[in-house]
Every structure is written in structure tokens, then in C-alpha cells.
Design a protein around this motif. Structure first.
Motif, PDB file in Angstrom:
ATOM      1  N   UNK A  92      -4.019  -1.297  25.190  1.00 28.97           N
ATOM      2  CA  UNK A  92      -3.787  -1.178  23.755  1.00 28.97           C
ATOM      3  C   UNK A  92      -3.956   0.278  23.323  1.00 28.97           C
ATOM      4  N   UNK A  93      -4.998   0.916  23.845  1.00 29.87           N
ATOM      5  CA  UNK A  93      -5.224   2.321  23.520  1.00 29.87           C
ATOM      6  C   UNK A  93      -4.034   3.172  23.950  1.00 29.87           C
ATOM      7  N   UNK A  94      -3.572   2.955  25.163  1.00 25.85           N
ATOM      8  CA  UNK A  94      -2.471   3.750  25.697  1.00 25.85           C
ATOM      9  C   UNK A  94      -1.185   3.525  24.919  1.00 25.85           C
ATOM     10  N   UNK A  95      -0.961   2.299  24.471  1.00 22.85           N
ATOM     11  CA  UNK A  95       0.305   1.974  23.803  1.00 22.85           C
ATOM     12  C   UNK A  95       0.339   2.432  22.356  1.00 22.85           C
ATOM     13  N   UNK A  96      -0.792   2.332  21.646  1.00 23.39           N
ATOM     14  CA  UNK A  96      -0.761   2.557  20.199  1.00 23.39           C
ATOM     15  C   UNK A  96      -1.361   3.881  19.745  1.00 23.39           C
ATOM     16  N   UNK A  97      -2.270   4.454  20.512  1.00 27.81           N
ATOM     17  CA  UNK A  97      -2.929   5.683  20.063  1.00 27.81           C
ATOM     18  C   UNK A  97      -1.993   6.878  20.145  1.00 27.81           C
ATOM     19  N   UNK A  98      -2.229   7.830  19.249  1.00 26.02           N
ATOM     20  CA  UNK A  98      -1.593   9.143  19.378  1.00 26.02           C
ATOM     21  C   UNK A  98      -2.571  10.159  19.954  1.00 26.02           C
ATOM     22  N   UNK A 134       0.845  -1.189   0.000  1.00 24.36           N
ATOM     23  CA  UNK A 134       0.000   0.000   0.000  1.00 24.36           C
ATOM     24  C   UNK A 134       0.888   1.248   0.000  1.00 24.36           C
ATOM     25  N   UNK A 135       0.568   2.219  -0.833  1.00 25.65           N
ATOM     26  CA  UNK A 135       1.424   3.388  -0.936  1.00 25.65           C
ATOM     27  C   UNK A 135       1.341   4.259   0.297  1.00 25.65           C
ATOM     28  N   UNK A 136       2.442   4.979   0.575  1.00 27.13           N
ATOM     29  CA  UNK A 136       2.416   5.944   1.660  1.00 27.13           C
ATOM     30  C   UNK A 136       1.437   7.055   1.305  1.00 27.13           C
ATOM     31  N   UNK A 137       0.799   7.615   2.334  1.00 24.23           N
ATOM     32  CA  UNK A 137      -0.195   8.662   2.125  1.00 24.23           C
ATOM     33  C   UNK A 137       0.190   9.872   2.959  1.00 24.23           C
ATOM     34  N   UNK A 138       0.163  11.030   2.345  1.00 22.14           N
ATOM     35  CA  UNK A 138       0.403  12.265   3.083  1.00 22.14           C
ATOM     36  C   UNK A 138      -0.942  12.794   3.543  1.00 22.14           C
ATOM     37  N   UNK A 139      -1.160  12.943   4.861  1.00 18.15           N
ATOM     38  CA  UNK A 139      -2.476  13.347   5.343  1.00 18.15           C
ATOM     39  C   UNK A 139      -2.840  14.754   4.892  1.00 18.15           C
ATOM     40  N   UNK A 140      -4.090  14.954   4.562  1.00 21.86           N
ATOM     41  CA  UNK A 140      -4.553  16.277   4.162  1.00 21.86           C
ATOM     42  C   UNK A 140      -4.796  17.131   5.399  1.00 21.86           C
ATOM     43  N   UNK A 141      -4.918  18.447   5.166  1.00 16.70           N
ATOM     44  CA  UNK A 141      -5.119  19.358   6.284  1.00 16.70           C
ATOM     45  C   UNK A 141      -6.492  19.155   6.907  1.00 16.70           C
ATOM     46  N   UNK A 142      -7.474  18.794   6.123  1.00 20.71           N
ATOM     47  CA  UNK A 142      -8.834  18.626   6.624  1.00 20.71           C
ATOM     48  C   UNK A 142      -9.195  17.152   6.602  1.00 20.71           C
ATOM     49  N   UNK A 165       1.525   0.671  12.007  1.00 19.79           N
ATOM     50  CA  UNK A 165       2.369   0.801  10.822  1.00 19.79           C
ATOM     51  C   UNK A 165       1.653   1.618   9.752  1.00 19.79           C
ATOM     52  N   UNK A 166       0.377   1.322   9.511  1.00 19.35           N
ATOM     53  CA  UNK A 166      -0.394   2.099   8.545  1.00 19.35           C
ATOM     54  C   UNK A 166      -0.441   3.573   8.946  1.00 19.35           C
ATOM     55  N   UNK A 167      -0.614   3.820  10.233  1.00 22.57           N
ATOM     56  CA  UNK A 167      -0.640   5.190  10.725  1.00 22.57           C
ATOM     57  C   UNK A 167       0.707   5.885  10.506  1.00 22.57           C
ATOM     58  N   UNK A 168       1.789   5.160  10.727  1.00 22.33           N
ATOM     59  CA  UNK A 168       3.123   5.756  10.537  1.00 22.33           C
ATOM     60  C   UNK A 168       3.374   6.112   9.077  1.00 22.33           C
ATOM     61  N   UNK A 169       2.634   5.464   8.159  1.00 16.44           N
ATOM     62  CA  UNK A 169       2.753   5.760   6.734  1.00 16.44           C
ATOM     63  C   UNK A 169       1.825   6.889   6.299  1.00 16.44           C
TER      64      UNK A 169
END
Length: 272
Positions: A208-214, A1-9, A191-195
């Protein structure tokens, strides 16, 4: 799956209320999903967290207020356009009788099909990649009916991944999974989130929430009581307020973040 740059909105709710059979579950709630975040919604049973996710995904129409996706009222978006922007794993998903795993996951590619663009090598590659990400490749020829609960859950996650959207909404994605597969999926989502993908998940497992969520949204009785980084939201006092659980919060020896340790010998107090 390609990396994605998050949009502002990305995705936000503006003063929404959500109801079932005229019973209001979520009350005048406003929140915004930070772009590129791994947002986890937590709270006790019946607090409205899955209802909120249904509202954010357009499965449930607000009785008041508006859900905004990329600057547009989500209710005004055509179904295929919405499905190209937002992938969803609902809490209860039902597969057609006799459908194979490969065919079910392939349905995740439906939003990308048009009169002028039929099934392609790109679609096939997306299906195979989604199966591989969840460790389900060996299940592709089997019917969904014959799978265990945990296997089915992995397959449903594969279908959501096959949509190849940069926004994923997941309602209790680790349900039915043993602890090893729970961690595998959480690592996959991280990993998907990091991409660059924005992920929103309802989870029961606080650690799990505490360890993985931002970013964490904590709910009680249909309202948000706190939101922000895990270290700010997951405190002993807040856990007691939201869950009625006597606890201590210590430093996670692996990540350095918060780790919730329930206390023994204390009665559960009233929550939500």
C-alpha cells in the motif's frame, strides 16, 4: 471538500527526541514533510513510527528539539488553531459511551465553532460529506458502541475528514478493515492528496505504501534510515534491512512502481 493549494511551509521536525517513561524511542531525528505529499512512514513494530507521528501531531512533546508547523513552534499554537490546521486519526481512539456516529463525526467541526459562529449549514454539510466519503452514511444513526471494528475505523476517519484541514495525520488508518475497505480508504486518501492535501500516514502494508505514497520515510530503531520516492526507498536490500524479511522487489503490474514479494522457506532475521 474544496480543493486546497498546498502552502510552501508545512510540517517538519528539527532534531527531536521522543520518550515514554524516560525511555527514548525516537533519537535526534530531523525530517520534513514535503508540501502536498502523501508521506507514508514505514518500519517494523516498535521502531518508533507511531511515536514519530504522535510527536508531529503534538500528542507527545519532544524531550529535545522542535516540531514546526507552518513556520511556528507547534507547542505554542492554541489547541483550536492547531485543530483547524491539522487533522489527526490516532492509533487508539475512544468514543464516549452511547454516542451516535453522527454526533461523533460532528465533533470534527468543534475547531470551527466560536462564540460568534455556532453550528451552521456548512458544518452539517461537512459532516454528511465526510460520512459519504467513507461509505458510512447508513451508520449515522447508530451508536458507535454497536459497530464492528472496521465500521468504527471508517467513522473515526470521517471525524478527521470533517475537520476539513489541509494536513491529515493518520496512524494505521486501515486497521480492522477488510481488503476491499482498505483499498477504498487508500483511494480516498490518494484522491484527497491529488486535490492538494498533505497526508502523513503510518502503514504496515508495504505494498500500500509503495502504491499510494509519493514520499516514504523508512525507520529502524528510532531513526530514519531512508526517505524519498517509493522507487528509491523500497528496494529488496532496504526491506531486508528494515524488516529482516527475505524478499524480492518486482514491478507492480498496475502502477509500474515497486512491489514487495516475500520469499518462502527462509527464516526471519533480526531487525530493529
Amino acid at each position: 471538500m474544496p480543493d486546497v493549494i498546498p502552502s510552501a511551509a508545512r510540517l517538519r521536525a528539527e532534531s527531536i527526541s521522543l520518550s515514554y517513561d524516560r525511555t527514548e524511542i525516537v533519537h535526534d531525528l530531523t525530517t520534513e514533510i514535503p508540501p502536498g505529499s502523501f508521506t507514508v512512514i514505514i518500519g517494523a513494530n516498535a521502531c518508533g513510527k507511531s511515536t514519530l507521528l504522535r510527536g508531529l501531531s503534538r500528542l507527545l512533546r519532544p524531550t529535545t528539539g522542535t516540531v514546526i508547523l507552518d513556520g511556528a513552534d507547534i507547542s505554542a499554537l492554541p489547541a483550536k488553531e492547531l485543530a483547524r490546521r491539522l487533522g489527526l486519526l490516532p492509533q487508539t481512539a475512544i468514543a464516549p459511551d452511547g454516542i451516535t456516529v453522527a454526533d461523533l463525526v460532528a465533533r470534527g467541526r468543534y475547531p470551527h465553532q466560536t462564540m460568534f459562529r455556532q453550528w451552521s449549514t456548512k458544518d452539517e454539510d461537512a459532516v454528511q460529506e465526510a460520512l459519504a466519503w467513507t461509505g458510512s452514511t447508513e451508520l449515522s444513526g447508530r451508536t458507535v458502541d454497536e459497530l464492528s471494528g472496521g465500521q468504527r475505523q471508517r467513522v473515526w476517519v470521517s471525524m478527521a475528514l470533517a475537520q476539513d484541514t489541509d494536513l491529515l495525520l493518520l496512524d494505521e488508518p486501515t486497521t480492522y478493515l477488510d481488503v476491499a475497505h482498505q483499498v477504498d480508504l487508500m483511494e480516498l486518501f490518494a484522491d484527497l492528496n491529488s486535490r492538494g492535501r498533505t497526508i502523513v500516514a503510518v502503514l504496515h502494508d508495504l505494498n500500500h505504501a509503495a502504491r499510494y505514497a509519493t514520499h516514504i520515510i523508512a525507520m529502524r530503531a528510532g531513526r530514519i534510515v531512508a526517505e524519498g520516492p517509493p522507487a528509491e526507498v523500497i528496494t529488496s536490500e532496504r526491506v531486508h534491512e528494515v524488516f529482516g524479511l527475505a524478499n524480492v522487489v518486482i514491478e507492480d503490474p498496475v502502477t509500474g512502481g515497486p512491489l514487495v514479494v516475500p520469499l518462502r522457506g527462509t527464516a526471519r532475521t533480526e531487525n530493529m
